[in-house]
Motif scaffolding. Sequence first.
Motif, PDB file in Angstrom:
ATOM      1  N   PHE A 125       0.828  -1.211   0.000  1.00 36.10           N
ATOM      2  CA  PHE A 125       0.000   0.000   0.000  1.00 36.10           C
ATOM      3  C   PHE A 125       0.861   1.257   0.000  1.00 36.10           C
ATOM      4  O   PHE A 125       0.530   2.256   0.642  1.00 36.10           O
ATOM      5  N   GLY A 126       1.950   1.224  -0.758  1.00 37.41           N
ATOM      6  CA  GLY A 126       2.857   2.363  -0.767  1.00 37.41           C
ATOM      7  C   GLY A 126       2.209   3.645  -1.244  1.00 37.41           C
ATOM      8  O   GLY A 126       2.433   4.730  -0.682  1.00 37.41           O
ATOM      9  N   GLY A 127       1.382   3.569  -2.295  1.00 40.92           N
ATOM     10  CA  GLY A 127       0.739   4.779  -2.816  1.00 40.92           C
ATOM     11  C   GLY A 127      -0.207   5.381  -1.817  1.00 40.92           C
ATOM     12  O   GLY A 127      -0.224   6.614  -1.618  1.00 40.92           O
ATOM     13  N   ALA A 128      -1.018   4.550  -1.163  1.00 45.11           N
ATOM     14  CA  ALA A 128      -1.947   5.061  -0.162  1.00 45.11           C
ATOM     15  C   ALA A 128      -1.189   5.674   1.009  1.00 45.11           C
ATOM     16  O   ALA A 128      -1.560   6.746   1.522  1.00 45.11           O
ATOM     17  N   LEU A 129      -0.126   5.027   1.457  1.00 37.28           N
ATOM     18  CA  LEU A 129       0.652   5.559   2.566  1.00 37.28           C
ATOM     19  C   LEU A 129       1.315   6.888   2.205  1.00 37.28           C
ATOM     20  O   LEU A 129       1.461   7.770   3.060  1.00 37.28           O
ATOM     21  N   GLU A 130       1.707   7.041   0.930  1.00 31.89           N
ATOM     22  CA  GLU A 130       2.269   8.331   0.526  1.00 31.89           C
ATOM     23  C   GLU A 130       1.225   9.439   0.676  1.00 31.89           C
ATOM     24  O   GLU A 130       1.527  10.535   1.166  1.00 31.89           O
ATOM     25  N   VAL A 131      -0.004   9.176   0.240  1.00 34.64           N
ATOM     26  CA  VAL A 131      -1.059  10.183   0.398  1.00 34.64           C
ATOM     27  C   VAL A 131      -1.315  10.446   1.877  1.00 34.64           C
ATOM     28  O   VAL A 131      -1.487  11.598   2.301  1.00 34.64           O
ATOM     29  N   MET A 132      -1.331   9.395   2.690  1.00 33.73           N
ATOM     30  CA  MET A 132      -1.533   9.586   4.128  1.00 33.73           C
ATOM     31  C   MET A 132      -0.402  10.409   4.735  1.00 33.73           C
ATOM     32  O   MET A 132      -0.627  11.231   5.634  1.00 33.73           O
ATOM     33  N   ALA A 133       0.832  10.184   4.259  1.00 31.26           N
ATOM     34  CA  ALA A 133       1.957  10.977   4.751  1.00 31.26           C
ATOM     35  C   ALA A 133       1.793  12.446   4.376  1.00 31.26           C
ATOM     36  O   ALA A 133       2.113  13.345   5.173  1.00 31.26           O
ATOM     37  N   ARG A 134       1.306  12.701   3.190  1.00 33.46           N
ATOM     38  CA  ARG A 134       1.050  14.094   2.786  1.00 33.46           C
ATOM     39  C   ARG A 134      -0.010  14.724   3.686  1.00 33.46           C
ATOM     40  O   ARG A 134       0.116  15.871   4.116  1.00 33.46           O
ATOM     41  N   LEU A 135      -1.069  13.958   3.971  1.00 31.72           N
ATOM     42  CA  LEU A 135      -2.151  14.483   4.794  1.00 31.72           C
ATOM     43  C   LEU A 135      -1.714  14.723   6.231  1.00 31.72           C
ATOM     44  O   LEU A 135      -2.230  15.626   6.907  1.00 31.72           O
TER      45      LEU A 135
END
Length: 622
Positions: free
Chosen positions: A520-530
């Motif tokens: 889930f790297g892509g989702a975690l990247e968005v979560m990191a941005r948020l």
Amino acid sequence: MGERLATALSPYLRAHAGNPVDWHVWSAEAFAEARRRDVPVLVSIGYATCHWCHVMARESFSDPAIAHVLNARFVAIKVDREEHPDVDATYLAAASAFTGQLGWPLTVFARPDGRAFYAGTYYPPRPVRGVPSFAQVLAAVDEAWRERRDELDRTADAVGQALAAASVTDTTGELPDAAALGAAVGTLAETEDRRFGGFGGAPKFPVAPVLGFLARSGPAGRRLAERTLKRMGASPLRDPVEGGFFRYATREDWSEPHYERMLTDNALLLGVTADLASGPARPAYLVPLADGLISFLVDRMQLPHGGFASAQDSESVVDGERSEGGYYRRDAAGRAELRPPALDEKVLAGWNGLAIAGLARAGRVLGDDRAVEAARRAADHVLDVHLRGDRRLARASLDGVLSDAVVTLEDTGMLAVGLIELALATGEVRYAQVGRDLVDAAAAGEPDRPFALPPDPVLADQGLALPPDPAEGAMPSGPTACAQAAFLLSALGAGDRYRALAEQAMRSVAGIALDRPIAFGGALEVMARLASPLVQLVTVVAEGRDAGADDELVDATRRHAASVSTVVDGRQARAFARAGFALFDGRVAVGGRSTAYRCREFVCALPVTTAEALREAAEPAG
């Protein structure tokens, strides 16, 4: 026999047009034919650059005896997984009930209602080490269909019920904070191959979305991403001649690659190099790595009309024989004597969006005009060809002819991200406006489905359509891509509802993403941005001045680790503001000098006109 495939859009299907098999394309008519004849359906799924797909085509689908059985006892459907990803995802999920070795070619046997009762992958022409031959499989399925159909019905019904139950997602999760995201970084670090780089053992994949997450996850994550990318870049996974990365390696030291080269992997890895190159300390290896990726994408993958091909084959003709990787094992002089492996020239809207985003971001951070221009050409082609008169997006095209495959969230989100990144790189608001339109079209407004588009109609008619799979491997999922685009729109001041959409989409996968960060790297990247402070940077140069011209403040802007950053002139800033992107309101070049506006959650510091003043204000950001 191949008239149906001869006129297909997919190069993969066209390559099978000469088979003696009476292939059908993916359609309601194919299943209607199976019902009329009361025979099972073979759904054979692959893609143009798939090595074992080529092998099975030569060994089995070109065999007149095999074709005779298929034509007499089955309705055979050939599917390009890249053209119809929802079909592929549905049958991959079904196949997981029968085999743990999922991959392509995917070989699925189904009832005329589309429900699978048996599946596998590659079958050899003769039995090998306990694996039956394809002829034996056909004979067994045919016998079971005629003699024990009730067993097949029970199996198909059970698989269908299991898939329906598994498709129910939990949307009660909370967005992770910095501590939870740090724990996910720790989980990934525990699986790092400290000797060769990467994660886990063989086979080993570049997992670009995971690297994108790590690059935005604080010092520990960034160091892990840098180590991994540096080792991959110096390994056999990277082509030292043409600069691109191969799809994966069969050994833990990255040797013996699977030689196909995918647009997706290389576009995403370019984006990671750009993220790691932002900031005042730029590792020396990153610029030549980025230059190689840019050259590969532009020189090898970009087609004359501007769009990008989907992939380059692993096979070529060397010394009169087909060779897996033979072309790539030669140096530049040796390759000059050979015809390069074929490209799958099918243009996919979403995958082109990844390339546009990677090139635009790298061009902006590194000041590479060639990369930005390549991104612009691709965007203009996709918008000219794929955006229909009613403003609906089309998924796939070949030579300007559109496929009838339905558009997916993957296409919508990835293209939207690419267009927004291109707007930031060029200062042209029109790209961001289309990106916003795409996100709006996908915004479902439902509590448990913030983004949704109509499913494949054949799957829907048969009750087989599944919600988009949130799991991610080689690229972000459709919902994640839409969430990333929505986040960027919110950061540019398009409205709070876009951030709410991104948060809603990520809450639905937060729990499982933290448990399984490698998937889930892509989702975690968005979560990191948020979860990170929202830092926005707009530098305005004097009108009539090239925004990419040599300027210390412009260079400092490129290196500044902001959530979003751009360099525009005064006219462009006004155009963004008029289009509803509030971050650009009142942004001008003070006294005709380049002027930087650094904001935190839209609360802006006093404008600065020197690179030193901007560097003094720098702080880590998502």
